[in-house]
Design an enzyme around this catalytic site. Structure first.
Site, PDB file in Angstrom:
ATOM      1  N   GLU A  89       0.849  -1.269   0.020  1.00 11.13           N
ATOM      2  CA  GLU A  89       0.164   0.096  -0.185  1.00 11.13           C
ATOM      3  C   GLU A  89       0.982   1.243  -0.122  1.00 11.13           C
ATOM      4  OE1 GLU A  89      -3.877  -1.753   1.819  1.00 11.13           O
ATOM      5  OE2 GLU A  89      -2.664  -0.797   3.458  1.00 11.13           O
ATOM      6  N   CYS A 102       3.791   8.334   1.137  1.00  7.49           N
ATOM      7  CA  CYS A 102       4.137   7.282   1.902  1.00  7.49           C
ATOM      8  C   CYS A 102       4.228   5.925   1.462  1.00  7.49           C
ATOM      9  CB  CYS A 102       3.151   7.358   3.190  1.00  7.49           C
ATOM     10  SG  CYS A 102       3.287   6.046   4.400  1.00  7.49           S
ATOM     11  N   CYS A 109       5.698  -7.253   7.225  1.00  8.38           N
ATOM     12  CA  CYS A 109       6.907  -6.459   7.748  1.00  8.38           C
ATOM     13  C   CYS A 109       7.498  -7.642   8.662  1.00  8.38           C
ATOM     14  CB  CYS A 109       6.415  -5.575   8.921  1.00  8.38           C
ATOM     15  SG  CYS A 109       7.522  -4.494   9.702  1.00  8.38           S
ATOM     16  N   CYS A 113       5.712  -5.146  16.065  1.00 14.67           N
ATOM     17  CA  CYS A 113       5.111  -4.157  16.969  1.00 14.67           C
ATOM     18  C   CYS A 113       3.640  -4.428  17.316  1.00 14.67           C
ATOM     19  CB  CYS A 113       5.264  -2.706  16.317  1.00 14.67           C
ATOM     20  SG  CYS A 113       6.833  -2.282  15.792  1.00 14.67           S
ATOM     21  N   CYS A 116       0.689  -2.258  15.552  1.00 12.53           N
ATOM     22  CA  CYS A 116       0.589  -1.851  14.021  1.00 12.53           C
ATOM     23  C   CYS A 116       0.001  -3.022  13.188  1.00 12.53           C
ATOM     24  CB  CYS A 116       2.186  -2.003  13.778  1.00 12.53           C
ATOM     25  SG  CYS A 116       2.347  -1.562  11.773  1.00 12.53           S
ATOM     26  N   SER A 190      11.977   5.910   7.967  1.00  9.79           N
ATOM     27  CA  SER A 190      11.320   5.871   9.409  1.00  9.79           C
ATOM     28  C   SER A 190      11.722   4.277  10.080  1.00  9.79           C
ATOM     29  CB  SER A 190       9.800   6.125   9.313  1.00  9.79           C
ATOM     30  OG  SER A 190       9.683   5.767  10.753  1.00  9.79           O
ATOM     31  N   SER A 212      11.075   5.690  15.443  1.00  6.51           N
ATOM     32  CA  SER A 212       9.818   5.560  16.195  1.00  6.51           C
ATOM     33  C   SER A 212      10.103   5.088  17.534  1.00  6.51           C
ATOM     34  CB  SER A 212       9.010   4.477  15.519  1.00  6.51           C
ATOM     35  OG  SER A 212       8.700   4.756  14.033  1.00  6.51           O
ATOM     36  N   CYS A 332      -1.199   5.931   9.807  1.00  4.58           N
ATOM     37  CA  CYS A 332      -0.086   5.079  10.323  1.00  4.58           C
ATOM     38  C   CYS A 332      -0.684   4.153  11.206  1.00  4.58           C
ATOM     39  CB  CYS A 332       0.586   6.051  11.311  1.00  4.58           C
ATOM     40  SG  CYS A 332       1.443   7.315  10.892  1.00  4.58           S
TER      41      CYS A 332
HETATM   42  N1  SAH Z   1       8.579   0.134  10.332  1.00  5.81           N
HETATM   43  C1  SAH Z   1       8.673   1.635  10.303  1.00  5.81           C
HETATM   44  C2  SAH Z   1       7.943   2.243   9.252  1.00  5.81           C
HETATM   45  C3  SAH Z   1       6.552   2.029   9.213  1.00  5.81           C
HETATM   46  S1  SAH Z   1       5.464   2.478  10.664  1.00  5.81           S
HETATM   47  C4  SAH Z   1       8.746   2.246  11.539  1.00  5.81           C
HETATM   48  O1  SAH Z   1       8.312   1.666  12.746  1.00  5.81           O
HETATM   49  O2  SAH Z   1       9.191   3.572  11.924  1.00  5.81           O
HETATM   50  C5  SAH Z   1       5.359   4.192  10.512  1.00  5.81           C
HETATM   51  C6  SAH Z   1       4.900   4.937  11.663  1.00  5.81           C
HETATM   52  O3  SAH Z   1       3.894   4.376  12.151  1.00  5.81           O
HETATM   53  C7  SAH Z   1       5.817   4.593  12.910  1.00  5.81           C
HETATM   54  O4  SAH Z   1       6.096   5.745  13.564  1.00  5.81           O
HETATM   55  C8  SAH Z   1       4.956   3.809  13.577  1.00  5.81           C
HETATM   56  O5  SAH Z   1       5.363   3.856  15.108  1.00  5.81           O
HETATM   57  C9  SAH Z   1       3.846   4.393  13.550  1.00  5.81           C
HETATM   58  N2  SAH Z   1       2.475   3.573  13.926  1.00  5.81           N
HETATM   59  C10 SAH Z   1       2.455   2.223  13.511  1.00  5.81           C
HETATM   60  N3  SAH Z   1       1.140   1.701  13.796  1.00  5.81           N
HETATM   61  C11 SAH Z   1       0.517   2.846  14.414  1.00  5.81           C
HETATM   62  C12 SAH Z   1      -0.660   3.090  14.914  1.00  5.81           C
HETATM   63  N4  SAH Z   1      -1.725   1.848  15.079  1.00  5.81           N
HETATM   64  N5  SAH Z   1      -1.215   4.228  15.176  1.00  5.81           N
HETATM   65  C13 SAH Z   1      -0.436   5.197  15.069  1.00  5.81           C
HETATM   66  N6  SAH Z   1       0.779   5.231  14.595  1.00  5.81           N
HETATM   67  C14 SAH Z   1       1.311   4.088  14.214  1.00  5.81           C
END
Ligand code: SAH
Length: 353
Positions: A89, A102, A109, A113, A116, A190, A212, A332
């Site tokens: 996406e 983006c 992945c 996390c 996510c 990121s 992050s 995000c």
């Molecule tokens: N793997 C990388 C890039 C993808 S996530 C990373 O972790 O940075 C991009 C951003 O979205 C990150 O800052 C992550 O913390 C945030 N993110 C992930 N899940 C989220 C959610 N459910 N709500 C808000 N931000 C989220």
């Protein structure tokens, strides 16, 4: 590996086309298009027929199939794409005078996390540099003229540091002249904090970095980002500090997703400021975009504002990233969430602040 356009650097094109001038003409031709082409044309102005014929026999153009375009009321567009059999996406987010694209660096992945949605997919495959750049180009060609696509963030699906060779190549391709010629500061990679990759990225790339962080204690960070056991907070921030000494001009961002009662207290705000003291980093607060089953909740609007004020009052640069495209699951951490009429769809009310 034989690469397709847009996966070849200027110096590689120069070698293949046996002239830098021809390589420049090819990139100019690419920049003059209004959509990603289905194949390479029979001729390109300024490139000799004989050389082009050989090039065309060996290379093609990366194809992205748009399975769905979802447009949010705030102008955010989410593209559900199929790339060589994998689903990824891309999101285009318009703002004042420009759009940010983006892009995804992996299908699925490699990280886990808790908050996510992408982790639900598991890891499917690495994306190639040309597949990352093609995501940007697709969204760029479709961006309205008053909001040209000048920024790229690697914040879609995937952990860029787990696919670093291809991500570094994608950054080089995105910033190359004469096309697409993005500025290094306008490309942000990121990371969830994969330390070895982060250190290498900071050495080898001039692009901006976003870490992050998402917590101010190792206990909480390990709970929401299990890899923190391997690369804890102080190790990550130490790497940012070392890099800032070498290259003080790089833009560094610290992303901080706010979870109700988990990392959104006044003590967290104070610890966040303490942790970042002396680091030239800007904090982006992201109110958690919920999805079911995580046990995490979004703080109230007031709490987000109080947290933000408390951080700013202590002299730390900090912005709140209010969610964009939540109702199309483009915000995000929501990529892979289904649309209305598909299994797993969540009505808008369940995503409301
Ligand atoms: N793997 C990388 C890039 C993808 S996530 C990373 O972790 O940075 C991009 C951003 O979205 C990150 O800052 C992550 O913390 C945030 N993110 C992930 N899940 C989220 C959610 N459910 N709500 C808000 N931000 C989220």
């Amino acid at each position: 590996m034989i690469r397709d356009l847009p996966g070849l650097t200027l110096s590689e094109l120069t070698t293949e086309l046996k002239s830098r001038q021809r390589a420049l003409e090819l990139l100019k031709w690419f920049g003059s298009l209004s959509a990603l082409p289905a194949e390479l044309p029979e001729t390109v102005p300024g490139v000799s027929h004989r050389v082009w014929k050989t090039f065309r026999e060996q290379h093609g153009v990366t194809q992205l199939k748009v399975k769905e375009r979802s447009l949010s009321a705030d102008g955010t567009t989410k593209y559900a794409l199929e790339v060589d059999g994998a689903n990824v996406e891309t999101v285009r987010i318009p703002a004042k005078g420009r759009s940010t694209i983006c892009i995804s660096s992996q299908a699925g992945c490699t990280r886990k996390c808790v908050f996510c949605a992408t982790k639900e997919l598991g890891f499917i495959r690495q994306l190639k540099a040309e597949e990352m750049v093609a995501q940007y180009l697709l969204a760029r060609f479709e961006a309205p003229a008053d909001v040209p696509a000048r920024n790229v963030v690697f914040m879609g699906m995937g952990e860029p540091m787990d696919n670093l060779d291809e991500v570094l190549r994608a950054v080089e391709l995105l910033t190359q002249s004469p096309f697409p010629q993005l500025r290094h500061q306008s490309v942000t990679v990121s990371t969830s904090g994969v330390l070895p990759g982060m250190v290498r990225f900071l050495k080898e790339s001039k692009a901006s970095l976003a870490l992050s962080l998402n917590a101010t204690t190792d206990e909480v960070r390990t709970r929401v980002m299990p890899q923190n056991k391997t690369w804890p907070i102080e190790a990550l921030l130490g790497a940012l500090r070392d890099a800032a000494k070498v290259d003080p001009d790089r833009d560094t961002f610290v992303e901080y997703v706010l979870f109700k009662d988990v990392n959104d207290t006044d003590a967290d705000a104070d610890r966040l400021v303490e942790l970042l003291r002396g680091l030239p980093a800007r904090v982006n607060l992201i109110p958690y975009n919920p999805y079911p089953g995580t046990g995490l909740e979004t703080p109230s609007l007031e709490r987000v504002q109080q947290f933000h004020e408390r951080v700013v009052k202590q002299g730390q640069l900090c912005l709140v990233r209010w969610p964009r495209g939540r109702e199309i699951a483009a915000a995000c951490g929501q990529l892979v969430l289904a649309q209305e009429g598909q299994p797993g769809f969540m009505p808008r009310s369940s995503l409301a602040r």
